[in-house]
Every structure is written in C-alpha cells, then in structure tokens.
Design an enzyme around this catalytic site. Structure first.
Site, PDB file in Angstrom:
ATOM      1  N   ARG A 227       0.854  -1.189   0.000  1.00 12.09           N
ATOM      2  CA  ARG A 227       0.000   0.000   0.000  1.00 12.09           C
ATOM      3  C   ARG A 227       0.895   1.247   0.000  1.00 12.09           C
ATOM      4  O   ARG A 227       1.963   1.258   0.620  1.00 12.09           O
ATOM      5  CB  ARG A 227      -0.896   0.029   1.244  1.00 12.09           C
ATOM      6  CG  ARG A 227      -2.056  -0.951   1.195  1.00 12.09           C
ATOM      7  CD  ARG A 227      -3.123  -0.552   0.181  1.00 12.09           C
ATOM      8  NE  ARG A 227      -4.266  -1.458   0.169  1.00 12.09           N
ATOM      9  CZ  ARG A 227      -4.412  -2.496  -0.654  1.00 12.09           C
ATOM     10  NH1 ARG A 227      -3.477  -2.802  -1.536  1.00 12.09           N
ATOM     11  NH2 ARG A 227      -5.504  -3.243  -0.603  1.00 12.09           N
ATOM     12  N   HIS A 275      -0.843   0.054  -9.845  1.00 15.61           N
ATOM     13  CA  HIS A 275      -1.507  -0.874  -8.907  1.00 15.61           C
ATOM     14  C   HIS A 275      -2.008  -2.120  -9.657  1.00 15.61           C
ATOM     15  O   HIS A 275      -3.205  -2.402  -9.695  1.00 15.61           O
ATOM     16  CB  HIS A 275      -2.674  -0.171  -8.192  1.00 15.61           C
ATOM     17  CG  HIS A 275      -3.077  -0.875  -6.915  1.00 15.61           C
ATOM     18  ND1 HIS A 275      -3.441  -0.216  -5.771  1.00 15.61           N
ATOM     19  CD2 HIS A 275      -3.168  -2.190  -6.604  1.00 15.61           C
ATOM     20  CE1 HIS A 275      -3.745  -1.078  -4.823  1.00 15.61           C
ATOM     21  NE2 HIS A 275      -3.585  -2.304  -5.305  1.00 15.61           N
TER      22      HIS A 275
END
Ligand code: NAP
Ligand code: GLV
Length: 312
Positions: A227, A275
C-alpha cells in the site's frame, strides 16, 4: 441446492463494472437473490464489496458475511461495520502467482542490470555489465502471509538469499525468518532489495521512512507492492537523490491514480506501475467467495477471516 431460497447477496464495489460479477454470482448461486446495491436495497445476508460507502453498512445491518474482493482490507476496516458480520478477504484466488511474477521480474531486472542493457541497446552499444554476486544480493520480504510466502519461495527458486519479516516466526525452507520489532533492524541491515508485502495497519503505516530505509545496504532497491501509505514518499526521494538507494519499483501510492505532476513519474531511478502487481481475477474470486458463503451457511469453518483488531 444448498442455499436457502431466500438468501440475499448484495454487490457494492466502487470502480468495478458490476455486470459480470452479478451474473457470475447469480449463476453460481441460482437460488439466491443477487442484487446490485443502491440506497434502499433491502437487507442482505452476505455482501461482496470493494471500498463501499459508509451508507452501505449503515443500511445493511443484518449481514453475516462481508466478502472483500481484494486481499487488503485497510479501506474496509476504516468504516463502521455491522457488529455481527464476518469480514473475509480474498485468500490468494490467483493473486500470489501474479505477485511472484511481478517481484521476481523486478528483482531480476535489477540484479541482471536489464535497464542498463536496454539503454545500451538504444545506443547500439555492445558491452557486458558485471552483475553483483548472487550471495550479496539478499532480498528481504516484509510480510510472509499468503502473498509474501509465495514471493519468498519464488525468489529462492532463483537462488537469491531470502530473509522474511513478519509478526510471528515462520519456517519456510531456505528463508531466514525474522519477527517482531526486536528483529526488524537486523532484517533491514541484511537487505539489498526490500520487498513490502505487509498489510496496511496502524502499526505498519509510514514504516518505510528515512530511519528504516537508511538501514538497508548501500545501493539497495525498494519494491513496494502493498500500500502507498506504507511509504513516506519524500524520504524515499531524498535517499534516492543522496545515492543511498539505487532504485525503487512502486506499484502502489498514497494517492491513486498517481497524479500527473507527481515526481515519481519522471524520476530516473523509479519505475511506476498502476496498482497492477496482483489483480483480482473475477471468476476465481467468485468461485472462492461462493464456496465460502455456502460453507458459512452450513456452519463450516472458512479461511481468510479478518481479525479487525489486528487489522488484517
Ligand atoms: P496476509 O496473508 O494477511 O499476510 C500479512 C503478513 O504481514 C503476515 O505474515 C503478517 O505476520 C505480517 N504482518 C502484519 N503486521 C505486521 C507487523 N506489524 N509487523 C510484522 N509483520 C506484520 O496478507 P497478503 O494476502 O499476503 O497481502 C499483503 C498485502 O498485499 C495486502 O494487505 C494488500 O495491502 C497488498 N496487496 C497488494 C496488491 C497489489 O496489486 N498491489 C494485491 C494484493 C494485495 P503474521 O504472519 O505473523 O501474522
Ligand atoms: C489489491 O490491492 C488487494 O488488496 O487485493
């Protein structure tokens, strides 16, 4: 059929096209009523979600299971959840092999200096580069859960020295286990490449910062696939610019999509991907979630239940 005719499933996933999820869930659970959530949808028994609004849980107070269509539950746990609901994360569902591909590719690209060769090729230059000694190219994997363990084992297949860091000690063949705060500095100091596969929790937010990254070996590389909020971006930039770090491969960011003006896009030592290191595979995920809904309905145990206090 094992499902009760009255079982209701509702789907609420931001940034996800719902049609194929809805038809896939309905086909796998023909006797259930599968709906796309909207304000006012009657209470359901189970929910399939990604980043739902708070209003969703404020209305859906009778949920028994909340199935997250990702591995990370950090966004979900920020919300007020119905007290009786189990939160269930995706348990691999085809992600670990993708993560292993991504991380091994990045490590090997650094180890074999493929970026340098690509540059040479552009200039028509035929020249050998001397790779570092494999024994000196230790990879430290932070987080040895579903994804981290697969990544650590895949790196071992290429005979890199691999260390892993987690909350509890692990036994993984060929991987040296470090655990807890007490062994964190030693783990960092052995890493030529640092791979982050931790969940985002209050304990792990901002963990990749000047103090911790400075402890990596000089010329180290950082691969963040967990993250964005694990990483203090300015500290990474400073250490790259000062030369302590040699490069970073970043798949996740504090703000996504990464804004066009962000310095990471143009930094010569940073590789950015959107991502994408381990994507949710719809069909595999539906099969896993439906299997777990049926097990829960029968009172059978399931894997992947999130501990909300621990945060993962
Ligand atoms: P997981 O199975 O829950 O594993 C988490 C690991 O982190 C465990 O080994 C755990 O230790 C360790 N850990 C947690 N808190 C820690 C702490 N404070 N100190 C040290 N170790 C700690 O998670 P996963 O399925 O491997 O996924 C990891 C993360 O990857 C997800 O949370 C998500 O954020 C990210 N992810 C990213 C993508 C992408 O496309 N970029 C895709 C999927 C997932 P114990 O084993 O001792 O409990
Ligand atoms: C993706 O980031 C996930 O958590 O599955």
């Amino acid at each position: 059929m094992l499902t009760s005719p009255s079982m209701k499933i509702t789907f609420c996933c931001t940034d996800t096209k719902p049609d194929l999820w809805l038809s896939g869930l309905q086909a796998a659970l023909p006797q259930a009523e599968v709906s796309l959530w909207q304000p006012g949808t009657p209470p359901a028994d189970h929910a399939v979600v990604w980043a739902p609004p708070q209003q969703f849980f404020d209305e859906q107070t009778q949920l028994k299971g909340v199935f997250n269509i990702g591995a990370g539950v950090d966004a979900l746990l920020k919300l007020r959840l119905p007290p009786g609901a189990l939160v269930v994360r995706l348990d691999d569902a085809g992600m670990s092999v993708q993560m292993a591909e991504y991380v091994c590719h990045a490590v090997i690209r650094y180890f074999r200096e493929f970026e340098g060769y690509a540059l040479d090729a552009k200039n028509g230059k035929w020249a050998y580069r001397k790779s570092p000694q494999r024994d000196d190219f230790s990879v430290g994997v932070m987080g040895l859960g579903v994804l981290g363990e697969r990544v650590a084992k895949s790196l071992r297949a290429f005979e890199f020295p691999v260390n892993g860091w987690s909350r509890s000690a692990k036994t993984i063949e060929g991987v040296q286990s470090f655990c807890g705060e007490a062994q964190f500095n030693e783990f960092l100091s052995k890493s030529q490449v640092l791979v982050n596969l931790l969940p985002l929790t209050p304990d792990t937010q901002d963990l990749l910062n000047r103090t911790t990254l400075s402890q990596l070996k000089p010329g180290a590389f950082v691969i963040n696939v967990a993250r964005g909020a694990h990483l203090v971006e300015d500290d990474l930039l400073a250490l790259l610019n000062e030369g302590h770090l040699a490069g970073a491969t970043l798949d996740v960011f504090r703000v996504e999509p990464l804004p066009p003006e962000h310095p990471f896009w143009r930094h010569p030592k940073i590789t950015v991907t959107p991502h994408t290191s381990a994507r949710t595979l719809r069909e595999t995920s539906i099969a896993q979630i439906v299997g777990k809904i049926l097990a829960l309905e029968q009172g059978a145990p399931i894997a992947g239940i999130v501990d909300a206090v621990r945060g993962y």
